[in-house]
Structures are given as C-alpha cells and as structure tokens.
Design a protein around this motif. Sequence first.
Motif, PDB file in Angstrom:
ATOM      1  N   ASP A  19     -29.855 -14.238  43.418  1.00 21.83           N
ATOM      2  CA  ASP A  19     -28.541 -14.781  43.064  1.00 21.83           C
ATOM      3  C   ASP A  19     -28.744 -15.870  42.011  1.00 21.83           C
ATOM      4  OD1 ASP A  19     -26.446 -13.531  44.822  1.00 21.83           O
ATOM      5  OD2 ASP A  19     -27.914 -14.090  46.336  1.00 21.83           O
ATOM      6  N   ARG A  45     -21.254  -2.423  39.427  1.00 15.16           N
ATOM      7  CA  ARG A  45     -21.983  -3.382  40.250  1.00 15.16           C
ATOM      8  C   ARG A  45     -21.913  -2.990  41.713  1.00 15.16           C
ATOM      9  NH1 ARG A  45     -19.785  -9.130  39.597  1.00 15.16           N
ATOM     10  NH2 ARG A  45     -21.594  -9.487  40.938  1.00 15.16           N
ATOM     11  N   ARG A  49     -16.814  -4.082  45.641  1.00 14.34           N
ATOM     12  CA  ARG A  49     -15.924  -4.647  46.672  1.00 14.34           C
ATOM     13  C   ARG A  49     -14.544  -4.015  46.687  1.00 14.34           C
ATOM     14  NH1 ARG A  49     -18.026 -10.810  47.581  1.00 14.34           N
ATOM     15  NH2 ARG A  49     -20.055 -10.586  46.575  1.00 14.34           N
ATOM     16  N   LEU A  61     -19.832 -11.180  53.559  1.00 14.06           N
ATOM     17  CA  LEU A  61     -20.516 -12.120  52.658  1.00 14.06           C
ATOM     18  C   LEU A  61     -19.824 -13.476  52.624  1.00 14.06           C
ATOM     19  CD1 LEU A  61     -21.425  -9.754  49.671  1.00 14.06           C
ATOM     20  CD2 LEU A  61     -23.026 -10.856  51.274  1.00 14.06           C
ATOM     21  N   PHE A  76     -23.866  -1.536  53.090  1.00 14.59           N
ATOM     22  CA  PHE A  76     -24.257  -1.689  51.678  1.00 14.59           C
ATOM     23  C   PHE A  76     -24.736  -0.334  51.136  1.00 14.59           C
ATOM     24  CE2 PHE A  76     -24.814  -6.412  52.242  1.00 14.59           C
ATOM     25  CZ  PHE A  76     -24.263  -6.844  51.053  1.00 14.59           C
ATOM     26  N   ARG A  80     -23.119   2.433  48.174  1.00 13.96           N
ATOM     27  CA  ARG A  80     -23.766   3.132  47.056  1.00 13.96           C
ATOM     28  C   ARG A  80     -23.547   4.638  47.185  1.00 13.96           C
ATOM     29  NH1 ARG A  80     -26.968  -1.596  47.642  1.00 13.96           N
ATOM     30  NH2 ARG A  80     -28.207  -0.848  49.389  1.00 13.96           N
ATOM     31  N   ARG A 101     -27.259  -4.729  40.362  1.00 13.46           N
ATOM     32  CA  ARG A 101     -27.807  -4.548  41.712  1.00 13.46           C
ATOM     33  C   ARG A 101     -27.698  -3.096  42.204  1.00 13.46           C
ATOM     34  NH1 ARG A 101     -29.237  -9.043  44.059  1.00 13.46           N
ATOM     35  NH2 ARG A 101     -28.180 -11.027  43.712  1.00 13.46           N
ATOM     36  N   SER A 105     -31.865  -4.351  45.895  1.00  7.76           N
ATOM     37  CA  SER A 105     -31.221  -5.492  46.561  1.00  7.76           C
ATOM     38  C   SER A 105     -31.087  -5.182  48.037  1.00  7.76           C
ATOM     39  CB  SER A 105     -29.820  -5.752  45.987  1.00  7.76           C
ATOM     40  OG  SER A 105     -29.885  -6.324  44.706  1.00  7.76           O
ATOM     41  N   GLY A 106     -30.708  -3.946  48.325  1.00 10.83           N
ATOM     42  CA  GLY A 106     -30.545  -3.542  49.719  1.00 10.83           C
ATOM     43  C   GLY A 106     -31.810  -3.796  50.522  1.00 10.83           C
ATOM     44  N   PHE A 109     -32.931  -7.845  50.370  1.00  8.30           N
ATOM     45  CA  PHE A 109     -32.117  -8.781  51.163  1.00  8.30           C
ATOM     46  C   PHE A 109     -32.218  -8.488  52.662  1.00  8.30           C
ATOM     47  CE2 PHE A 109     -29.681 -11.682  48.421  1.00  8.30           C
ATOM     48  CZ  PHE A 109     -30.085 -11.218  47.179  1.00  8.30           C
ATOM     49  N   SER A 110     -32.282  -7.215  53.039  1.00  5.90           N
ATOM     50  CA  SER A 110     -32.361  -6.920  54.476  1.00  5.90           C
ATOM     51  C   SER A 110     -33.766  -7.141  55.020  1.00  5.90           C
ATOM     52  CB  SER A 110     -31.900  -5.490  54.760  1.00  5.90           C
ATOM     53  OG  SER A 110     -30.498  -5.385  54.582  1.00  5.90           O
ATOM     54  N   TYR A 154     -25.615 -15.459  51.628  1.00  5.44           N
ATOM     55  CA  TYR A 154     -27.045 -15.427  51.283  1.00  5.44           C
ATOM     56  C   TYR A 154     -27.457 -16.514  50.293  1.00  5.44           C
ATOM     57  CZ  TYR A 154     -26.919 -10.675  53.279  1.00  5.44           C
ATOM     58  OH  TYR A 154     -26.791  -9.583  54.095  1.00  5.44           O
TER      59      TYR A 154
HETATM   60  P1  DGP Z   1     -23.296 -10.111  44.136  1.00  5.41           P
HETATM   61  O1  DGP Z   1     -21.916  -9.547  44.170  1.00  5.41           O
HETATM   62  O2  DGP Z   1     -24.221  -9.438  43.128  1.00  5.41           O
HETATM   63  O3  DGP Z   1     -23.318 -11.622  44.044  1.00  5.41           O
HETATM   64  O4  DGP Z   1     -23.946  -9.725  45.559  1.00  5.41           O
HETATM   65  C1  DGP Z   1     -23.454 -10.288  46.725  1.00  5.41           C
HETATM   66  C2  DGP Z   1     -24.567 -10.682  47.660  1.00  5.41           C
HETATM   67  O5  DGP Z   1     -24.984  -9.556  48.430  1.00  5.41           O
HETATM   68  C3  DGP Z   1     -25.807 -11.228  46.994  1.00  5.41           C
HETATM   69  O6  DGP Z   1     -26.257 -12.344  47.757  1.00  5.41           O
HETATM   70  C4  DGP Z   1     -26.789 -10.093  47.078  1.00  5.41           C
HETATM   71  C5  DGP Z   1     -26.391  -9.390  48.333  1.00  5.41           C
HETATM   72  N1  DGP Z   1     -26.658  -7.946  48.311  1.00  5.41           N
HETATM   73  C6  DGP Z   1     -26.407  -7.081  47.305  1.00  5.41           C
HETATM   74  N2  DGP Z   1     -26.705  -5.829  47.656  1.00  5.41           N
HETATM   75  C7  DGP Z   1     -27.155  -5.900  48.931  1.00  5.41           C
HETATM   76  C8  DGP Z   1     -27.605  -4.922  49.867  1.00  5.41           C
HETATM   77  O7  DGP Z   1     -27.643  -3.727  49.602  1.00  5.41           O
HETATM   78  N3  DGP Z   1     -27.978  -5.379  51.098  1.00  5.41           N
HETATM   79  C9  DGP Z   1     -27.931  -6.694  51.441  1.00  5.41           C
HETATM   80  N4  DGP Z   1     -28.305  -7.044  52.669  1.00  5.41           N
HETATM   81  N5  DGP Z   1     -27.507  -7.642  50.578  1.00  5.41           N
HETATM   82  C10 DGP Z   1     -27.133  -7.245  49.343  1.00  5.41           C
END
Ligand code: DGP
Length: 210
Positions: A19, A45, A49, A61, A76, A80, A101, A105-106, A109-110, A154
């Motif tokens: 981030d 992206r 949302r 979030l 998440f 996709r 992302r 990211s998935g 972050f997990s 996060y």
């Molecule tokens: P963003 O809209 O790019 O600021 O993403 C929102 C938040 O979610 C950011 O902290 C990253 C997190 N994130 C994005 N993709 C995933 C995902 O697939 N899994 C998880 N656990 N978090 C994710």
Amino acid sequence: LSGGNSESRGALVVLEGLDRSGKTSQSSRLLSYLEGLGHSAELWRFPDRSTDVGQMISSYLSNKSQLDDHMIHLLFSANRWEKRSLMETKLKTGTTLIVDRYSYSGVAFSSAKGLGVEWCKAPEVGLLSPDLILYLDIQPEKATERGGYGGERYEQLEFQKKVSQCYQVLHDASWKIVDACQPMKDIEKQLQELVLECVMTCQKGKPPAN
Ligand code: DGP
Ligand code: NA
Ligand code: NA
C-alpha cells in the motif's frame, strides 16, 4: 496492424506492491501513455469494489464487517474469477489491460496473516497469467511516510512489513522490480519501456502463458 489481426492480442500487465507504493498513480499514467501511442488499453484494479462480492470486500477492508481470514481470501479470489471471462475477451480482441493488483496481492496479504502459501495459491489456479508483473519496490517504513495511510484494515506498518516479506518469497526472476523511491518521472519512464516492449511482443502474436 491492430485489433483486426487474429494473431494480435492485448497484454496482461500487473502492478504489485505494498500500500502506498504508487501503483495506482503509475497505472493511470501507463494507461495515458499507451492510449497516447494509439494502443487499445484499459485500467483495471482488484479488488473491483463495484460488484456484490467487491462490496463485501470493501466493507471488510473498512472494518464494517468481520470475516474469517479464509473466507475473505476466497472472496478476493472470487472477485478475480468473476472478471476472468471479460478479461479474456478483452485480451483476445487486442485490448491491453493494466491491472492494479492481482493474485499476488491475494497470496501476499493472506499469507502475511499466517495462512499457508500453497492454500492461498490454490483458488488462483486457472486465472489468466500475466505477460508482465511489475513490482513497485518500497520499504514499508518509507511507504508509511507517504502522507499516511487511509485507515483501511491492512494499512499498518507491522502488517505491511509481513506483506513485504511475503512478496519477497513469492516473486521469481520474471518479475520486473522497479525502485518506487526514485523520482516519479524516472519510475514512469522505466515502466513505460517495460510495458511497451511487452505490448509489442503480444501484438506480434506471442502465445499467452495460459
Ligand atoms: P487497494 O484497493 O489496492 O488499496 O487494495 C485494498 C487492500 O486490499 C490493500 O490493503 C491490499 C489488499 N488486497 C488486495 N488484494 C487482496 C487479496 O487478494 N487478498 C487480500 N487478503 N488482500 C488484498
Ligand atoms: Na490501500
Ligand atoms: Na492502490
């Protein structure tokens, strides 16, 4: 030659990073750059949302809902999956997608929460593979200095440090690592070169990774 050539396809370009690493502003600059050159391109992206699933993610979030770590991981991923066929159509018809992302990211972050990496990767199998993965590299401490986090779940230094470590484990030699602490213009220039080369290769009919 453009979209009319059946050999010609769009490139799937993914930007990853912590981030506040600058992905979002660099993604839109890339879009303007490609459009300026006359390429067909779109900015996507994840999370997206705007869908029902995306709204559940957004609510999580912003701490308006609590969900089990596994469940949010799968949401998440579902977010996709619900865009997969449209993504495929766009690429096949010659539109390049710049994606802010994706699956990485998935997993990052997990797994930063302690979920197993292999478990995290499983629901991503079968999604389209990127032609190019750009990683905007920034130290977590540096990222926090950038005007503060927006307050989402996060956006905390200790957690971002773990995410950073998880990205280090994930990336392979094919990722292009770009130093996100350079002047904005230099980052932009480097990204442009990498993306243009990728777009030209895909246009020439390089087969997709899957
Ligand atoms: P963003 O809209 O790019 O600021 O993403 C929102 C938040 O979610 C950011 O902290 C990253 C997190 N994130 C994005 N993709 C995933 C995902 O697939 N899994 C998880 N656990 N978090 C994710
Ligand atoms: Na964010
Ligand atoms: Na972002």
